[in-house]
Design a protein around this motif. Structure first.
Motif, PDB file in Angstrom:
ATOM      1  N   SER A 137       0.819  -1.220   0.000  1.00 30.57           N
ATOM      2  CA  SER A 137       0.000   0.000   0.000  1.00 30.57           C
ATOM      3  C   SER A 137       0.846   1.262   0.000  1.00 30.57           C
ATOM      4  N   THR A 138       2.174   1.106  -0.136  1.00 34.50           N
ATOM      5  CA  THR A 138       3.025   2.293  -0.125  1.00 34.50           C
ATOM      6  C   THR A 138       2.952   3.007  -1.472  1.00 34.50           C
ATOM      7  N   PRO A 139       3.143   4.317  -1.500  1.00 32.60           N
ATOM      8  CA  PRO A 139       3.096   5.066  -2.774  1.00 32.60           C
ATOM      9  C   PRO A 139       4.119   4.567  -3.784  1.00 32.60           C
ATOM     10  N   ASP A 140       5.318   4.186  -3.306  1.00 26.75           N
ATOM     11  CA  ASP A 140       6.337   3.696  -4.244  1.00 26.75           C
ATOM     12  C   ASP A 140       5.916   2.396  -4.908  1.00 26.75           C
ATOM     13  N   TRP A 141       5.293   1.513  -4.123  1.00 20.77           N
ATOM     14  CA  TRP A 141       4.830   0.241  -4.699  1.00 20.77           C
ATOM     15  C   TRP A 141       3.753   0.510  -5.749  1.00 20.77           C
ATOM     16  N   TRP A 142       2.797   1.385  -5.418  1.00 24.31           N
ATOM     17  CA  TRP A 142       1.717   1.692  -6.364  1.00 24.31           C
ATOM     18  C   TRP A 142       2.261   2.329  -7.638  1.00 24.31           C
ATOM     19  N   ARG A 143       3.307   3.152  -7.507  1.00 23.34           N
ATOM     20  CA  ARG A 143       3.889   3.786  -8.693  1.00 23.34           C
ATOM     21  C   ARG A 143       4.371   2.732  -9.687  1.00 23.34           C
ATOM     22  N   VAL A 144       5.065   1.705  -9.186  1.00 24.08           N
ATOM     23  CA  VAL A 144       5.575   0.663 -10.068  1.00 24.08           C
ATOM     24  C   VAL A 144       4.438  -0.183 -10.635  1.00 24.08           C
ATOM     25  N   ILE A 145       3.486  -0.564  -9.802  1.00 26.47           N
ATOM     26  CA  ILE A 145       2.370  -1.397 -10.250  1.00 26.47           C
ATOM     27  C   ILE A 145       1.557  -0.674 -11.325  1.00 26.47           C
ATOM     28  N   ASP A 146       1.299   0.610 -11.112  1.00 28.79           N
ATOM     29  CA  ASP A 146       0.554   1.373 -12.121  1.00 28.79           C
ATOM     30  C   ASP A 146       1.309   1.419 -13.446  1.00 28.79           C
ATOM     31  N   ALA A 147       2.640   1.535 -13.367  1.00 25.77           N
ATOM     32  CA  ALA A 147       3.452   1.638 -14.578  1.00 25.77           C
ATOM     33  C   ALA A 147       3.515   0.329 -15.359  1.00 25.77           C
ATOM     34  N   LEU A 148       3.201  -0.799 -14.722  1.00 23.05           N
ATOM     35  CA  LEU A 148       3.263  -2.082 -15.420  1.00 23.05           C
ATOM     36  C   LEU A 148       2.209  -2.212 -16.517  1.00 23.05           C
ATOM     37  N   GLY A 149       1.173  -1.392 -16.462  1.00 22.50           N
ATOM     38  CA  GLY A 149       0.161  -1.414 -17.518  1.00 22.50           C
ATOM     39  C   GLY A 149      -0.776  -2.595 -17.451  1.00 22.50           C
ATOM     40  N   ILE A 150      -0.977  -3.148 -16.258  1.00 20.17           N
ATOM     41  CA  ILE A 150      -1.897  -4.277 -16.110  1.00 20.17           C
ATOM     42  C   ILE A 150      -3.330  -3.777 -16.332  1.00 20.17           C
ATOM     43  N   PRO A 151      -4.099  -4.398 -17.239  1.00 16.65           N
ATOM     44  CA  PRO A 151      -5.461  -3.915 -17.513  1.00 16.65           C
ATOM     45  C   PRO A 151      -6.354  -4.075 -16.291  1.00 16.65           C
ATOM     46  N   SER A 152      -7.412  -3.293 -16.262  1.00 17.77           N
ATOM     47  CA  SER A 152      -8.331  -3.327 -15.115  1.00 17.77           C
ATOM     48  C   SER A 152      -9.016  -4.679 -14.996  1.00 17.77           C
ATOM     49  N   SER A 153      -9.106  -5.412 -16.120  1.00 16.29           N
ATOM     50  CA  SER A 153      -9.725  -6.741 -16.084  1.00 16.29           C
ATOM     51  C   SER A 153      -8.785  -7.796 -15.515  1.00 16.29           C
ATOM     52  N   GLY A 154      -7.543  -7.417 -15.280  1.00 20.88           N
ATOM     53  CA  GLY A 154      -6.586  -8.354 -14.720  1.00 20.88           C
ATOM     54  C   GLY A 154      -5.919  -9.210 -15.776  1.00 20.88           C
ATOM     55  N   LEU A 155      -5.086 -10.146 -15.331  1.00 24.46           N
ATOM     56  CA  LEU A 155      -4.301 -10.978 -16.237  1.00 24.46           C
ATOM     57  C   LEU A 155      -4.630 -12.461 -16.108  1.00 24.46           C
ATOM     58  N   ARG A 156      -5.769 -12.788 -15.516  1.00 24.27           N
ATOM     59  CA  ARG A 156      -6.047 -14.192 -15.207  1.00 24.27           C
ATOM     60  C   ARG A 156      -6.018 -15.073 -16.462  1.00 24.27           C
ATOM     61  N   VAL A 157      -6.668 -14.632 -17.520  1.00 22.61           N
ATOM     62  CA  VAL A 157      -6.717 -15.447 -18.739  1.00 22.61           C
ATOM     63  C   VAL A 157      -5.319 -15.575 -19.346  1.00 22.61           C
ATOM     64  N   ALA A 158      -4.605 -14.443 -19.439  1.00 24.02           N
ATOM     65  CA  ALA A 158      -3.264 -14.471 -20.023  1.00 24.02           C
ATOM     66  C   ALA A 158      -2.327 -15.334 -19.190  1.00 24.02           C
ATOM     67  N   LEU A 159      -2.422 -15.248 -17.880  1.00 26.18           N
ATOM     68  CA  LEU A 159      -1.573 -16.055 -17.014  1.00 26.18           C
ATOM     69  C   LEU A 159      -1.893 -17.543 -17.156  1.00 26.18           C
ATOM     70  N   SER A 160      -3.150 -17.880 -17.355  1.00 30.38           N
ATOM     71  CA  SER A 160      -3.521 -19.289 -17.535  1.00 30.38           C
ATOM     72  C   SER A 160      -2.921 -19.862 -18.798  1.00 30.38           C
ATOM     73  N   VAL A 161      -2.750 -19.026 -19.830  1.00 31.08           N
ATOM     74  CA  VAL A 161      -2.168 -19.480 -21.088  1.00 31.08           C
ATOM     75  C   VAL A 161      -0.663 -19.641 -20.963  1.00 31.08           C
ATOM     76  N   THR A 162       0.005 -18.649 -20.363  1.00 32.19           N
ATOM     77  CA  THR A 162       1.475 -18.697 -20.298  1.00 32.19           C
ATOM     78  C   THR A 162       1.979 -19.596 -19.174  1.00 32.19           C
ATOM     79  N   THR A 163       1.163 -19.874 -18.183  1.00 27.72           N
ATOM     80  CA  THR A 163       1.582 -20.778 -17.113  1.00 27.72           C
ATOM     81  C   THR A 163       0.656 -22.000 -17.132  1.00 27.72           C
ATOM     82  N   SER A 164      -0.316 -22.067 -16.232  1.00 31.92           N
ATOM     83  CA  SER A 164      -1.330 -23.126 -16.248  1.00 31.92           C
ATOM     84  C   SER A 164      -2.494 -22.689 -15.379  1.00 31.92           C
ATOM     85  N   PRO A 165      -3.696 -23.145 -15.681  1.00 30.22           N
ATOM     86  CA  PRO A 165      -4.853 -22.774 -14.854  1.00 30.22           C
ATOM     87  C   PRO A 165      -4.668 -23.164 -13.386  1.00 30.22           C
TER      88      PRO A 165
END
Length: 791
Positions: A625-653
């Protein structure tokens, strides 16, 4: 190929180390480097005091035909490497003496066998072939024993393995036909190991001549008792007793060490009998030799033509039996030479440390009966301050490992055979269980260092042991492995040497482990600043690996120093309890845990449980919850819908359902590269990509780049997630031990990364290394040395 004195100032210490005392102080290095070149590998080994074995090349140019000779040359170099040494094959190419031939140079020389401009090179020929190069004539040459000894000594090599020694020829009282090998042994301090001299020579007169030259001669007992015969090449007996008997390689190394320390200018000759299964009975070979000599006399073959003629006739008259015998004896000699060189390196390291020297290197893994006596006088509860002075200059190292050195006990549950009860693979609680118990030298730091070393990196280990029985055993074992002990602090009572006890089920899977690593916890951040960090700055490592057995302040001090030195910093969590030390701030540091790009650890290798522990600790400490952590997470460009589907493809369900890739991504601001070890499921790689990372535009990497920065952050580029499944899964019967498998993975991984390879390109290799340790009784399998070419 490095020149002998490249970029070295006149009269500098470095130049004196590179050039033998035979080169006097007034001799011009700029001139000598035109004639003698030492390979980078051999030069690094000599500078690091690793065991080096000289190998001759006349056997390839004037013995075996091409391509049999190149196969033999490659095999003999492998014999040296497998037994812990560095091979230095010596020959002449285009009029330049080479100490340490590359594969290409070896092929160039061996393929020239039989050519008119390929000569047999002894001491007398060196000036001729090297000098004529300046006049436009270029010769190749195979060096004889004498020629090889000269060049080996100029390079600083002390041990030389070969086939058979030249000697005094029969009738030498009138012909004066005496091999230059014998004279060379009288004036050049190199130890030659061979199978005696060929029995068509005059063996009694050969030994008399060596005595006159002041050459120490001994024969390996090879398990025999009492006086033994000096061997006669193809047979183990000659009918002539050896002047001295040497029981084993440790005794041989001790003799060499004393000879060099006195110092004496003459060499040593150690005769190694041909393996019994390959020997030709004395009565049989004697008959063949008498006929070969008779034919040589009849043909007028004398001088330098005598030996080749007789050897050819022996091959013919023996029906070819002499050829496999030749191969067997030279392989045996080279193997013994490598072991002697190994033991000599151990002895020299131990002696240097006992007298205040500082040999900062790791040499190949070995087994030895050498004892170790720790230096006395350590104050209780304190670390020894580093000695000062020019002898303490720290050479560069690719990798520095700071972590635990421990005595490991492995308790493998072994159900009693023939029991009528159902088969149970797990030990029972609150009772005694039948088991097989073994102990080895281990500890996370030690295992990582050993794995990286086996993969060919220059490595140094920093740790501590107690002044107790386990500590003395650990130091003795370190010495036998060839690992220098100057970075190991000895602490008096009440400190105890670290110990680790693993209880495994019948399939060798870990059930329970107990670790006593308190000795490292007694060391403070101030201690390491005073004792070790100056070494770190001087060594300029490409990578610093730190395990979590240190306290949080000390762990942070190591990582901060590694970052300051410009090294890649790697963190091994060790256990669920200790993993959280990365996120426990030092009491005297008020700032929060730093995040990317100012993070402490560039890389971490947790297992599933340690990853969960790291994530849980970050949650409890409110790090998400620190501002520095949020700065990096926001910059990663993760969509608001999340990465669940993409992660299931590149790793495993299944992994996504467990939340493992999600936890890793949340930890990336603190550890930008996380490799989660999943056991038989493989390895999950999660990376925070920098803004300029080429993977962001690479088609090959595109499937694994799950998000990209969209807010213009100058540091953050995106997220890379990829599952690496194992190439091969071992069955329960194939697993010998699980101890050290994760450490092997990290050591092999970093050894490859330190050579500039991308992490995703070497994970499969690191998994292959881990499999070798799974199949080995050792915590780190010595077979990792076979993977060096892939690292």
């Amino acid at each position: 190929m490095a020149l002998i004195s490249k970029a070295i100032g006149k009269g500098s210490k470095a130049s004196r180390q590179l050039v033998s005392p035979l080169w006097t102080s007034h001799r011009s290095l700029s001139t000598s480097r035109s004639f003698l070149r030492i390979s980078d590998e051999v030069q690094e080994a000599l500078n690091s005091k690793k065991p080096v074995v000289a190998l001759e090349t006349t056997i390839y140019t004037h013995g075996f035909p091409y391509p049999d000779n190149v196969a033999l040359a490659s095999h003999l170099e492998s014999v040296v490497r497998i037994n812990g040494g560095v091979p230095a094959t010596i020959g002449i190419i285009d009029g330049v003496a080479r100490v340490g031939l590359s594969p290409e140079e070896l092929i160039q020389l061996t393929s020239s066998a039989g050519h008119e401009n390929t000569l047999k090179i002894s001491r007398r020929d060196l000036g001729f072939v090297c000098g004529l190069r300046l006049a436009g004539k270029r010769f190749n040459g195979g060096t004889t024993i004498a020629g090889t000894m000269v060049l080996a000594h100029l390079a600083g090599i002390k041990v030389f393995g070969t086939g058979g020694l030249g000697g005094v020829h029969r009738g030498a009282e009138s012909t004066m036909d005496i091999s230059a090998d014998l004279t060379e042994l009288g004036r050049t301090p190199v130890t030659v190991i061979s199978s005696g001299c060929k029995s068509f020579l005059d063996i009694p007169r050969t030994l008399e001549y060596l005595e006159t030259q002041g050459v120490g001669v001994g024969t390996f007992a090879d398990g025999r008792q009492g006086k033994v015969d000096f061997p006669a090449f193809w047979s183990r007996e000659s009918g002539v007793k050896s002047p001295m008997v040497i029981q084993n390689e440790i005794e041989a190394a001790a003799i060499i060490h004393a000879q060099m320390s006195l110092p004496l200018s003459s060499g040593l000759f150690f005769a190694n009998p041909i393996p019994e299964e390959a020997s030709i009975p004395k009565h049989e070979i004697d008959t063949i030799i008498e006929e070969a000599i008779r034919q040589a006399d009849a043909a007028g073959a004398s001088g330098k033509d005598n030996t080749p003629f007789i050897l050819s006739k022996i091959k013919e008259l023996s029906g070819g039996k002499s050829i496999p015998a030749n191969r067997a004896l030279i392989e045996s000699n080279v193997r013994r030479a490598a072991i002697v060189a190994r033991e000599l390196a151990i002895l020299e390291t131990t002696h240097a440390e006992a007298t205040g020297g500082n040999l900062n290197h790791i040499t190949p893994s070995v087994q030895s009966n050498l004892s170790y006596s720790p230096p006395a006088g350590n104050a209780a509860h304190t670390l020894k301050p580093p000695p000062s002075g020019p002898s303490q200059i720290t050479p560069k190292s690719d990798i520095i490992v700071a972590g635990a050195l421990a005595v490991d006990f492995s308790c493998d549950y072994a159900p009693l055979p023939g029991s009528a009860a159902p088969v149970v693979i797990s030990p029972q609680l609150k009772t005694s269980n039948p088991s097989i118990i073994s102990h080895t030298l281990g500890g996370v730091g030690h295992n990582i260092a050993k794995a990286a070393h086996f993969m060919g990196s220059s490595v140094r280990l920093y740790s501590a042991v107690g002044d107790d029985l386990s500590g003395r055993a650990a130091l003795a074992q370190l010495a036998s492995e060839g690992i220098q002990t100057s970075g190991i602090d000895i602490r008096n009572q009440p400190h105890r040497t670290a110990q680790y006890v693993a209880v495994n089920d019948a399939h060798k899977d870990l059930m329970l482990a107990m670790a006593d690593m308190g000795i490292l916890e007694s060391i403070t951040a101030e201690d390491i600043t005073a004792r070790w960090l100056s070494d770190l700055n001087q060594a300029k490592p490409k990578c610093l690996l730190v395990d979590a057995n240190w306290t949080s302040p000390t762990l942070h001090a190591w990582l901060r120093s590694g970052k300051k030195a410009g090294a890649l910093t790697a963190f091994e969590p060790v256990s669920t309890a200790k993993a959280t030390r990365l996120f426990t701030p030092s009491p005297n540091i008020s700032e929060a845990i730093p995040v990317f790009p100012n993070h402490l650890a560039d890389l971490a290798t947790p297992n599933i449980h340690e990853l969960s522990s790291l994530h849980g600790a970050a949650t409890r400490l409110d790090l998400f919850s620190t501002p520095d952590w949020w700065r990096v997470i926001d910059a990663l460009g993760i969509p608001s819908s999340g990465l669940r589907v993409a992660l299931s493809v590149t790793t495993s369900p299944d992994l996504v359902n467990q939340g493992l890739p999600q936890q890793s991504i949340q930890l990336l601001p603190f550890i930008p590269t996380i490799l989660t070890k999943l056991g038989p499921m493989g390895v999950l790689l999660t990376m925070l990509l920098k803004a300029n990372d080429p993977r962001l535009s690479s088609p090959e990497s595109s499937p694994y780049v799950l998000s990209r920065c969209t807010n213009g952050d100058p540091e953050v580029g995106g997220v890379y997630v990829r599952l690496f499944k194992p190439k091969k899964a071992l069955g329960p019967g194939e697993v010998v031990s699980v101890n050290g498998v994760g450490d092997t993975f990290l050591g092999a991984l970093v050894a490859s990364i330190s050579r500039g390879q991308r992490i995703e390109d070497v994970i499969d290799l690191a998994q292959k290394a881990a499999v070798l340790s799974l199949k080995s009784r050792e915590a780190v399998s010595p077979e990792l040395m076979a993977l060096r070419a892939e690292a």
